[in-house]
Write an enzyme that holds these catalytic residues in place. Structure first.
Site, short mmCIF file in Angstrom:
data_model
loop_
_atom_site.label_atom_id
_atom_site.label_comp_id
_atom_site.label_asym_id
_atom_site.label_seq_id
_atom_site.Cartn_x
_atom_site.Cartn_y
_atom_site.Cartn_z
N TRP A 31 81.98 13.34 -32.13
CA TRP A 31 82.35 14.72 -32.47
C TRP A 31 82.71 15.49 -31.19
O TRP A 31 83.60 16.33 -31.19
CB TRP A 31 81.18 15.41 -33.18
CG TRP A 31 81.42 16.87 -33.47
CD1 TRP A 31 81.99 17.41 -34.59
CD2 TRP A 31 81.08 17.98 -32.62
NE1 TRP A 31 82.03 18.78 -34.49
CE2 TRP A 31 81.49 19.15 -33.30
CE3 TRP A 31 80.49 18.09 -31.37
CZ2 TRP A 31 81.32 20.42 -32.75
CZ3 TRP A 31 80.32 19.35 -30.83
CH2 TRP A 31 80.74 20.50 -31.52
N HIS A 32 82.00 15.15 -30.09
CA HIS A 32 82.23 15.89 -28.85
C HIS A 32 83.59 15.62 -28.24
O HIS A 32 84.12 16.47 -27.52
CB HIS A 32 81.14 15.57 -27.82
CG HIS A 32 79.85 16.26 -28.12
ND1 HIS A 32 78.93 15.74 -28.97
CD2 HIS A 32 79.36 17.44 -27.70
CE1 HIS A 32 77.90 16.57 -29.06
NE2 HIS A 32 78.14 17.62 -28.30
N GLY A 33 84.13 14.48 -28.49
CA GLY A 33 85.45 14.24 -27.90
C GLY A 33 85.94 12.83 -28.14
O GLY A 33 85.15 11.92 -28.44
N PHE B 283 85.88 20.81 -27.30
CA PHE B 283 85.36 19.88 -28.33
C PHE B 283 85.79 20.27 -29.73
O PHE B 283 86.18 21.34 -30.01
CB PHE B 283 83.84 19.81 -28.25
CG PHE B 283 83.33 19.30 -26.92
CD1 PHE B 283 84.08 18.36 -26.20
CD2 PHE B 283 82.17 19.77 -26.38
CE1 PHE B 283 83.63 17.90 -24.98
CE2 PHE B 283 81.70 19.32 -25.15
CZ PHE B 283 82.44 18.39 -24.45
#
Lengths: 480, 305
Positions: free
Chosen positions: A325-327, A480
């Site tokens: 999800w962060h990247g 993000f």
């Protein structure tokens, strides 16, 4: 518009004035005003991406209404599936398209087959991961019957685009935030004043801590092959506080600003570096995302029910998805994987819920055991942060290898340049330690400090923003 | 009711912030005014300019001079300084002013005069010298750095108290340097191939003539000085064009003003700290030469006082 910019310093009082003095008599007008202000706030970056928010809001609003009208399980499932497809599809395209294309090309070339897929020059819309998850929570809750769908279009649009938390959270649940748009907001002096204090502390963490750490983190991570082991440790240490100051600072400002407008948002950080184990850390770090994954992913796939193998699988899934999800980078996946590795042993030993209170509650100092536990947990997170920050997995591994070189015990280079930032971090940790049982570090009670001293402290923090503030940087979580 | 109380509390806090800044400003002004601008009675030569003169003219050798040059000082600040220094020290009869290829070009405005970092750092030092119109100029051009500069006033008060203030010569001083960045600076310079259009800065031109006119009115002899610059810099075509422009400006506008041009002065590499600044050794050599030249050519009678 950045919270730490002159634009926002002008935008906020004007919005506040119109909200409480011009549009206050009618909730609907107030909501329209909030939508306009929020779109202005968001459009300041790139007005083209407003269409995405409007589209996403409209899709989920319509699906919510249709879910309430239909009793047919198949239709309802199809509606839920449509919402997931649209929201995650947009997120997937903007955030992950290039990652998947590049990964496929790399995978094929690994097996000796060259394919000609091309990545695209895609700009990631700011905050897409946050508002996508927020709208999804609405549709899923309506589908599950936890929430009645709203037919108030403006209130729904205001809920999705509410400017304080639009671009970097907290990711609010529809069950908490949406109803607040239906009721008349009343101004609370205590809430607003405490909101201002929370904004001030958030700015301190962002401008003084994160922005100063960023300067050193960039130098150290970009030139890590030439740095000594001790300097690399310091680099990781600075990054731990950069990301904490940056993100928890943003959350504090978002929550504080919301309170000025009569809204209550969930706590997003609860002094995570005072955690005694990794489970406690994850109950205190980015709470809105952790609980989102817990409720909408972990529990639906079985959670901690079933055999040990199932539990382990579910923990891996939630942490790896959280990392992703962060990247769109393998570094985030490894970061998630590492955290799963940290978490699994204590979960299997059934010790993941032993530290649910605040550390050393009612005492000034922690016990030696607690101190050791906190340091150990911090070191574990420090190691994982290296993967989070490094540009590639290879770089992260080399960075760690270089830490354990001959220069491990040397004095970090240019230490005197970093001393001021270290002193400021110590000050922040000290204030947060004293206030660790509160919702935020400047939540001072009247009997804690006399008024002149309280004001002197607030003034000192305000001036420190100008005296010690680092060069203005974007918030890390915007990417993000 | 609550909202009114909140607005009043917020305003009170804002007033407290402003009050601290105003008190700091008054304190700083009072503190530096006590003996801040006063120089020794035998010091009758004032040296002003940017980092070129700051690093190059050693006023411990040039005994009847005082070097108040400061890195990134534009003519705007030099004008403020010469006015106040003359007012407080009537014995000043000569001004040595830095004058090189970059000083009057518009491309340097954003880099020096209007650079937010410089405004912020210089504002707290020079506020006492500024008039309302000077203040208005910066506020109009760059309001945020001005605000930051104002907010830094109390920090400066603390510094004055802790370090004895003006003894630190915040206004500027000769800075002997042991730095050796020549090689890497040359490398960087060679890579920098930005073509710029050459245009005079109207603001700096006006400030420059303000200095010249002020000196004329107050019987101060002006000597323009350019300090030695490394040959690599001078072999650059674009830089040479800047020099040509400077010379044509001097020829056409500065009739009767002495210009001591040491840009092409031959001095070994070991005397440079970087491509256009001298180190301690270079400063010593250059200052001795400068004193000799002024004395032998009698550019000013001030030299032998």
């Amino acid at each position: 518009m950045l919270f730490n910019s002159a634009d926002f310093a002008i935008f906020l009082p004007i919005t506040f004035f119109f909200y409480w003095y011009v549009t206050h008599k009618n909730v609907a007008i107030q909501n329209v005003f909030l939508v306009v202000a929020s779109y202005l706030f968001y459009g300041w970056w790139d007005p083209r991406f407003l269409t995405l928010i409007i589209f996403s809001s409209f899709v989920d609003y319509s699906i919510g209404l249709n879910l309430s009208k239909s009793g047919n399980p198949k239709v309802r499932k199809a509606l839920l599936f449509t919402s997931l497809l649209v929201n995650l599809g947009l997120l997937g395209f903007f955030k992950y398209y290039n990652f998947f294309v590049d990964s496929f090309v790399d995978a094929f070339s690994f097996f000796g087959r060259e394919i000609g897929a091309q990545s695209l020059n895609i700009i990631l819309p700011v905050g897409i991961s946050f508002y996508t998850f927020q709208t999804l929570s609405y549709t899923i809750d309506v589908y599950k019957g936890k929430l009645k769908p709203t037919n108030n279009l403006i209130a729904f649009f205001a809920f999705v685009s509410f400017f304080p938390q639009l671009v970097a959270g907290p990711i609010e649940r529809a069950t908490n935030l949406l109803p607040q748009f239906f009721n008349k907001r009343t101004f609370s002096y205590t809430n607003a004043v405490d909101g201002m204090r929370q904004i001030l502390w958030g700015l301190f963490k962002k401008v003084v801590i994160a922005d100063n750490c960023a300067k050193f983190v960039n130098i150290i991570f970009e030139n890590y092959p030439e740095q000594s082991g001790s300097t690399l440790i310091l680099g990781a240490f600075f990054f731990a506080f950069q990301i904490y100051g940056d993100f928890s600072g943003y959350s504090d400002i978002a929550i504080g600003v919301s309170r000025l407008f009569g809204f209550s948002l969930m706590q997003n950080f609860a002094f995570p570096y005072f955690s005694r184990d990794i489970a406690e850390f994850w109950r205190r770090w980015h709470i809105s995302l952790s609980s989102w994954f817990r409720d909408y992913l972990y529990i639906p796939i079985g959670g901690s029910k079933g055999g040990k193998l199932n539990k382990v699988r579910n923990v891996f899934i939630i942490f790896i998805v959280s990392g992703f999800w962060h990247g769109a980078n393998w570094t985030f996946i490894i970061w998630g994987f590492l955290n799963a590795l940290y978490f699994i042993p204590i979960m299997l030993l059934n010790k993941n819920r032993i530290n649910t209170d605040s550390v050393a509650e009612g005492k000034l100092f922690p016990s030696l055991k607690e101190l050791f536990q906190m340091l150990f947990t911090f070191l574990l997170t420090l190691l994982a942060w290296i993967f989070f920050r490094a540009p590639s997995v290879t770089d992260a591994i080399r960075y760690i290898e270089n830490i354990f070189s001959d220069s491990f015990f040397s004095i970090p280079s240019a230490l005197n340049e970093w001393l001021l930032t270290i002193a400021l971090i110590i000050f922040m940790v000290f204030v947060e330690w004293i206030q660790r049982s509160k919702k935020h570090a400047l939540e001072l009670e009247h009997n804690q400090l006399k008024k002149p001293l309280r004001w002197a402290f607030y003034l000192a923090v305000t001036f420190s923003l100008f005296w010690f503030g680092g060069a203005q940087q974007d918030f890390i979580y915007f990417q993000f | 009711m609550g909202i009114k109380k909140f607005v009043i509390t917020s305003l009170k806090f804002l007033i407290a912030v402003i009050l601290v800044c105003v008190l700091s400003f008054l304190f700083n002004s009072a503190y530096v005014n006590i003996r801040g601008y006063e120089i020794e009675p035998h010091q009758n030569i004032l040296i002003l300019g940017d980092s070129h003169t700051e690093y190059a003219v050693d006023d411990t050798i040039f005994t009847n001079s005082v070097n108040l040059s400061h890195s990134a000082d534009s003519y705007f600040y030099s004008y403020l300084k010469v006015k106040r220094m003359k007012q407080e020290n009537p014995q000043i009869d000569t001004l040595l002013l830095a004058f090189s290829n970059h000083n009057l070009l518009s491309q340097y405005d954003e880099r020096w005069l209007l650079n937010p970092l410089h405004i912020k750092s210089k504002f707290r030092i020079y506020t006492d010298l500024m008039s309302f119109s000077d203040f208005g100029f910066f506020l109009k051009s760059k309001p945020m750095p001005v605000l930051q500069g104002i907010m830094e006033m109390p920090k400066y008060s603390i510094k004055l108290l802790l370090k004895g203030g003006i003894k630190e010569r915040d206004l500027g001083s000769f800075k002997p340097s042991e730095r050796n960045k020549l090689a890497e600076n040359i490398e960087r310079f060679k890579k920098d191939s930005n073509k710029r259009t050459l245009k005079y800065s109207e603001i700096e031109k006006s400030n420059f003539f303000n200095i010249i006119n002020f000196c004329k009115k107050n019987d101060i002899t002006v000597i323009l000085v350019s300090t030695p610059i490394h040959k690599v810099y001078l072999s650059n075509e674009d830089k040479m064009k800047e020099f040509e422009l400077l010379y044509s400006f001097y020829d056409s506008k500065l009739n009767g003003v002495t210009f001591l041009d040491y840009s092409f002065y031959n001095i070994p590499d070991s005397c440079y700290q970087d491509i256009n600044h001298l180190n301690r050794k270079g400063a010593q050599k250059f200052t001795e030469q400068l004193i000799n030249d002024i004395r032998s050519n009698s550019y000013t009678s001030a030299i032998d006082k």
